[in-house]
Structures are given as structure tokens and as C-alpha cells.
Design an enzyme around this catalytic site. Sequence first.
Site, PDB file in Angstrom:
ATOM      1  N   LYS A   1       0.831  -1.205   0.049  1.00  0.00           N
ATOM      2  CA  LYS A   1      -0.302   0.303   0.084  1.00  0.00           C
ATOM      3  C   LYS A   1       1.267   1.289   0.109  1.00  0.00           C
ATOM      4  O   LYS A   1       1.816   1.778   0.307  1.00  0.00           O
ATOM      5  CB  LYS A   1      -0.831  -0.242   1.318  1.00  0.00           C
ATOM      6  CG  LYS A   1      -2.218   0.920   1.041  1.00  0.00           C
ATOM      7  CD  LYS A   1      -3.157   0.595   0.716  1.00  0.00           C
ATOM      8  CE  LYS A   1      -4.380   0.597   0.468  1.00  0.00           C
ATOM      9  NZ  LYS A   1      -5.362   0.211  -0.105  1.00  0.00           N
TER      10      LYS A   1
ATOM     11  N   ASP B   1      -6.997   4.288  -4.455  1.00  0.00           N
ATOM     12  CA  ASP B   1      -7.246   4.065  -2.680  1.00  0.00           C
ATOM     13  C   ASP B   1      -7.877   5.610  -2.484  1.00  0.00           C
ATOM     14  O   ASP B   1      -8.316   6.577  -3.416  1.00  0.00           O
ATOM     15  CB  ASP B   1      -6.809   3.792  -2.343  1.00  0.00           C
ATOM     16  CG  ASP B   1      -7.558   3.863  -0.724  1.00  0.00           C
ATOM     17  OD1 ASP B   1      -7.546   2.273  -0.686  1.00  0.00           O
ATOM     18  OD2 ASP B   1      -7.828   4.068   0.416  1.00  0.00           O
TER      19      ASP B   1
HETATM   20  P1  NDP Z   1     -12.726   8.520  -3.098  1.00  0.00           P
HETATM   21  O1  NDP Z   1     -12.020   8.854  -2.677  1.00  0.00           O
HETATM   22  O2  NDP Z   1     -13.622   7.681  -4.057  1.00  0.00           O
HETATM   23  O3  NDP Z   1     -13.947   8.406  -1.880  1.00  0.00           O
HETATM   24  C1  NDP Z   1     -14.225   8.486  -0.485  1.00  0.00           C
HETATM   25  C2  NDP Z   1     -15.257   8.580   0.600  1.00  0.00           C
HETATM   26  O4  NDP Z   1     -15.332   8.329   1.524  1.00  0.00           O
HETATM   27  C3  NDP Z   1     -15.863   9.649  -0.004  1.00  0.00           C
HETATM   28  O5  NDP Z   1     -17.060  10.186   0.179  1.00  0.00           O
HETATM   29  C4  NDP Z   1     -14.661  10.892   1.437  1.00  0.00           C
HETATM   30  O6  NDP Z   1     -15.619  12.486   1.332  1.00  0.00           O
HETATM   31  C5  NDP Z   1     -15.260   9.456   2.371  1.00  0.00           C
HETATM   32  N1  NDP Z   1     -14.108  10.084   3.384  1.00  0.00           N
HETATM   33  C6  NDP Z   1     -12.397   9.560   2.951  1.00  0.00           C
HETATM   34  N2  NDP Z   1     -11.657   9.518   4.227  1.00  0.00           N
HETATM   35  C7  NDP Z   1     -12.841  10.196   5.204  1.00  0.00           C
HETATM   36  C8  NDP Z   1     -12.263  11.227   6.231  1.00  0.00           C
HETATM   37  N3  NDP Z   1     -11.709  11.327   6.928  1.00  0.00           N
HETATM   38  N4  NDP Z   1     -13.715  10.993   6.881  1.00  0.00           N
HETATM   39  C9  NDP Z   1     -14.806  11.435   6.260  1.00  0.00           C
HETATM   40  N5  NDP Z   1     -15.138  10.625   5.437  1.00  0.00           N
HETATM   41  C10 NDP Z   1     -14.134  10.187   4.632  1.00  0.00           C
HETATM   42  O7  NDP Z   1     -12.403   6.923  -1.793  1.00  0.00           O
HETATM   43  P2  NDP Z   1     -13.317   4.388  -2.258  1.00  0.00           P
HETATM   44  O8  NDP Z   1     -14.354   4.976  -2.229  1.00  0.00           O
HETATM   45  O9  NDP Z   1     -11.851   4.067  -3.595  1.00  0.00           O
HETATM   46  O10 NDP Z   1     -12.311   4.653  -0.992  1.00  0.00           O
HETATM   47  C11 NDP Z   1     -13.294   4.041   0.208  1.00  0.00           C
HETATM   48  C12 NDP Z   1     -12.717   3.234   1.180  1.00  0.00           C
HETATM   49  O11 NDP Z   1     -12.255   1.890   0.622  1.00  0.00           O
HETATM   50  C13 NDP Z   1     -11.435   3.414   1.938  1.00  0.00           C
HETATM   51  O12 NDP Z   1     -11.473   2.621   3.298  1.00  0.00           O
HETATM   52  C14 NDP Z   1     -10.601   2.196   0.974  1.00  0.00           C
HETATM   53  O13 NDP Z   1      -9.903   2.397   1.843  1.00  0.00           O
HETATM   54  C15 NDP Z   1     -11.441   1.660   0.205  1.00  0.00           C
HETATM   55  N6  NDP Z   1     -11.585   0.313  -0.844  1.00  0.00           N
HETATM   56  C16 NDP Z   1     -11.466   0.781  -2.317  1.00  0.00           C
HETATM   57  C17 NDP Z   1     -11.229   0.327  -3.042  1.00  0.00           C
HETATM   58  C18 NDP Z   1     -11.240   0.917  -3.860  1.00  0.00           C
HETATM   59  O14 NDP Z   1     -10.910  -0.082  -5.311  1.00  0.00           O
HETATM   60  N7  NDP Z   1     -10.912   2.009  -4.655  1.00  0.00           N
HETATM   61  C19 NDP Z   1     -10.829  -1.646  -3.024  1.00  0.00           C
HETATM   62  C20 NDP Z   1     -10.815  -1.531  -1.404  1.00  0.00           C
HETATM   63  C21 NDP Z   1     -11.124  -0.711  -0.390  1.00  0.00           C
HETATM   64  P3  NDP Z   1     -14.803  13.361   0.826  1.00  0.00           P
HETATM   65  O15 NDP Z   1     -14.782  13.766  -0.238  1.00  0.00           O
HETATM   66  O16 NDP Z   1     -15.403  14.212   2.309  1.00  0.00           O
HETATM   67  O17 NDP Z   1     -13.418  13.085   1.531  1.00  0.00           O
HETATM   68  O1  2IT Z   2      -8.258  -1.638  -0.610  1.00  0.00           O
HETATM   69  C1  2IT Z   2      -8.036  -1.829  -2.153  1.00  0.00           C
HETATM   70  O2  2IT Z   2      -8.383  -3.038  -2.089  1.00  0.00           O
HETATM   71  C2  2IT Z   2      -7.640  -0.999  -3.049  1.00  0.00           C
HETATM   72  N1  2IT Z   2      -7.892  -0.245  -2.763  1.00  0.00           N
HETATM   73  C3  2IT Z   2      -7.591  -1.743  -4.068  1.00  0.00           C
HETATM   74  C4  2IT Z   2      -6.611  -1.916  -4.465  1.00  0.00           C
HETATM   75  C5  2IT Z   2      -5.997  -2.377  -6.100  1.00  0.00           C
HETATM   76  O3  2IT Z   2      -4.574  -3.008  -6.170  1.00  0.00           O
HETATM   77  O4  2IT Z   2      -6.702  -3.009  -7.031  1.00  0.00           O
END
Ligand code: NDP
Ligand code: 2IT
Length: 449
Positions: A129, A169
Site C-alpha cells: 500500500k 484508493d
Molecule cells: P474515494 O476517495 O473515492 O471516496 C472516499 C469517500 O469517503 C468520500 O465520500 C470521502 O468524503 C469519504 N471519506 C474519506 N475519508 C474520510 C474521513 N477521514 N472522514 C469521513 N469521510 C471520509 O475512495 P474509495 O471509495 O476508493 O475508498 C473508500 C474506502 O474503500 C477506503 O477505506 C478504501 O481503502 C476502501 N477500498 C477501496 C477500494 C478501491 O478499489 N477504490 C478497494 C477496497 C477498499 P470526502 O470527499 O468528503 O473526503
Molecule cells: O484496498 C484495496 O483493496 C484497494 N484500494 C484496491 C487495491 C488494488 O490494487 O486494486
Amino acid sequence: MVSIDDKLQPILTEVLRRNAGEAEFHQAVHEVLESLGRVIAKHPHYLERSLIERICEPERQIIFRVPWHDDAGHIHINRGFRVQFNSALGPYKGGLRFHPSVNVGIIKFLGFEQTFKNALTGLPIGGGKGGSDFDPKGKSENEVMRFCQSFMTELFRHLGEYTDVPAGDIGVGGREIGYMFGQYKRLTNRYEAGVLTGKGLAYGGSRARKEATGYGNTWFVEAMLATKGETFEGKRVVVSGSGNVAIYTMEKVAALGGKVIACSDSGGYVVDENGIDTGLVKEIKEVRRGRISEYARLKGEGAHYITGGSIWDVPCDVAMPSATQNELTGKDARTLVKNGLLAVGEGANMPSTPDAIHIFRASGVLFAPGKAANAGGVATSALEMQQNASRDSWSSEQTQTRLAGIMRSIHDTCAATADEYGAPGDYVLGANIAGFVKVAEAMDALGVI
Ligand code: NDP
Ligand code: 2IT
């Protein structure tokens, strides 16, 4: 927190000492070690061969300076990270997070979780990561591009399709991956498509990657509900966040007959009793990069925006936390259970606090931990790597069929492992043990390296 086996306590103590102040990393390690008591009772060689200590220590940690110019010509310095956690199963694989809260402890917890998650997919990917404390909010396109280029100018020397393959992420989506891939290509003079995933479809991305985490989590919860003869049909669902994971969770839940009534961002949450209009959220977040508060204004009747309080106060049957770590507390869990909660699917990484998980498990709520439930994103990244390696491009249907099969298999592996270790229905135990055993077996076979 639940106590851990006496034989594992010294390992935890050493992790806490050696990684002082890294609260999120401590939390993630504690949760996994809690599950391993039953494993070492059955297989003492994991302890005797120090496989648990080894798995808790990242193979390599890289921290670097990222200087960049803003549009006014001022110089800014951010910090970049890549924690290459474990490569026993394949090249390091895991996302990059750009958020002001990022520090080494957060990246380490994410890399640790990723190692087990990637093992659960059954695909040949190790865990890693990275990211930066850069805040993309309020930055111009050019500022984001310059930052991504500077970040990659250092990181590129540590990457490669056989070495380390980042993706997105929080704060890193298709736009940032494009700029980083462009800079990697320029620096190396190689079109090495498999060095990053989450790429745009125009230059080597996979169909369904963008949707994969949210769809995958929804399919996982669907499989879990089915064990109780339930479906999403008519269920009230709350999804926190409104980013990549949240949007495609809401889309798939609605497609399966569920009604998503609330979502959020860091400013507050919206409730829409008519069902959240996913198209409108996409327009606000993916196109305009706006705030969720705009949703209520644009949608009008039936929708309202709330600041303060907690999205988990909204009564629901299924909770799908999809924003960030520790966003769902013990207090929230008690409220959810009191309101009749049936199931939780963690879209985010470690969104529920240890207290909250304890309450869910004790109340008989179906609980899908992130390292199993949100593995669809990284699994589809591995499918993107396959397509890149064979210079091929699959249809959306073919990719989604593979993803659905992988999610089903992760669900069944977790359930079967929980049964085998005498804890039927405990997906936390099932995911931690199945992930650990897979990585530990490979590490053992590779010798002391
Ligand atoms: P994005 O940046 O697309 O969206 C994040 C969302 O979460 C936004 O709505 C943001 O609000 C909110 N957010 C982020 N940080 C905070 C915080 N500290 N407090 C409150 N709200 C928060 O990210 P993703 O959707 O990609 O990721 C969301 C979660 O999913 C994370 O935990 C990530 O690690 C996990 N994840 C992502 C994957 C992927 O493929 N993208 C795969 C597996 C897990 P705001 O815009 O106001 O900051
Ligand atoms: O938390 C996760 O699994 C991700 N942000 C996606 C990682 C990836 O390599 O697709």
C-alpha cells in the site's frame, strides 16, 4: 478489545514496541492475532517457525519527499509512502491513498490488511500500500497532475509489473492513475501496462474495475444474507461515503431490489426516503467533484442533508460502511442493532472499530469484514494484470462473471474456514485464518528470506 492467546501476546507486544504510535497498524495486527489462537493450537509450526512475527514485519518501507509547484508558483512539500508488505504470493499489490491524514501507520495497516485480502482472492498477488498526505481537494487539474508526476518521479524505481503494482484508493481514481502511468511510461520509456491498475479503458484498463469493489461487496452480502434465507429485496440499506466504493455499492444494491436511503461524505450525510438517485451522486462526485450537500438541493422533495450526528443513526437492515477506517463506532453499532440491523458489509478498510465488531458478533448480526467483502476491487485489478499480460481486453460480462465467481469463492472459503475452526458464521475468524494460512504456507516454502 478481545484478549489474545498467551503464546501470541509476546508477538503483539513486540509489534507495539517496534511500531510505536502507529495506532491503526496496532489495531489491524491485534484483530488478526485474536483469530490465530485456534490456528496455532492445531498447527504449532506457524509459531515455531516464526511465521507470525515474519508476517507482521513489512518486507520494505519507502518514505520520500514529494515537492511540487502550485498554480501561483509556490512550492509545497508532501510526504510519499510505499510499504511493500509481503511478496510471498506475487508482486506487491495494493492502492495509493492521497489524503491529509495519511501517515506511515495508516499505510502499514492498509498493507497488512491487503496481504490477507489478496490471498483470499486466490490470485497470485502479494500485499502493499502507499500514498501521500497530499490533499487533492480544492486543487486544480494542473496541480493534481504536477503532484502525480513528482510522486511517480521517485516511486517509479520501486515499481514494475513483476515487482509492485499500485492502484487507486481514497483520493486516487482514474485521473490520478492516468497521470502517474503517463509519468512512469515517460521515465522508463516502456509501455508497461501491467505496472498500475485502475487505468482508463483507453490505455489498458479493465472493464468493471471501477465498479468492482462496490459490486463485489454487494455480492458478498447477498451470499451472506442467503445463508439466512434472506435477499436484498425491499431491504433498507445505508452506505457511508459517496466515492468510488460507495457509488457502485449503491448501484448494485438497487439493482438487487434494495433501497439505499442514505450516503455521506466528510461534511455530512443525505437521507432520501425515495431511494438515493445514484445517477445524481455520480454527476455530483465523478463529474463535478462536488459535495454531497448539493444532492438534497438538486433532488428536492424527500431528500435532506444533515451535518453533525452519525449516518448510522438512520434505521436500516443492512449497513455498508464505505468511507474510511474507524468510521463506525461501538455507539453506532449499538444504535444499528437496536434499530434491527441484519447485516454489515465493510466496503472500506477497517471501518468498524473493535468495539463495534464485538457488538455485531455478539448480537448475531451477519458481519462481513473488509478484507473479504471489499476484495472485489483488487481481484479485478489482478484480472486487469492478466489482460495486460496477454495483451487482451475482456468484455464487461466476462469480467463481471469472473468477479462474481471470485466473490462467491471468498464467501465460501471464509464460511468453510469458520466451520472448520469451530466458529460457524464467524466471517472475521474465517477471513483472518484462511488469509493467514495461505500466505504463511507460501512464506514457509520459500525459506527464511
Ligand atoms: P474515494 O476517495 O473515492 O471516496 C472516499 C469517500 O469517503 C468520500 O465520500 C470521502 O468524503 C469519504 N471519506 C474519506 N475519508 C474520510 C474521513 N477521514 N472522514 C469521513 N469521510 C471520509 O475512495 P474509495 O471509495 O476508493 O475508498 C473508500 C474506502 O474503500 C477506503 O477505506 C478504501 O481503502 C476502501 N477500498 C477501496 C477500494 C478501491 O478499489 N477504490 C478497494 C477496497 C477498499 P470526502 O470527499 O468528503 O473526503
Ligand atoms: O484496498 C484495496 O483493496 C484497494 N484500494 C484496491 C487495491 C488494488 O490494487 O486494486
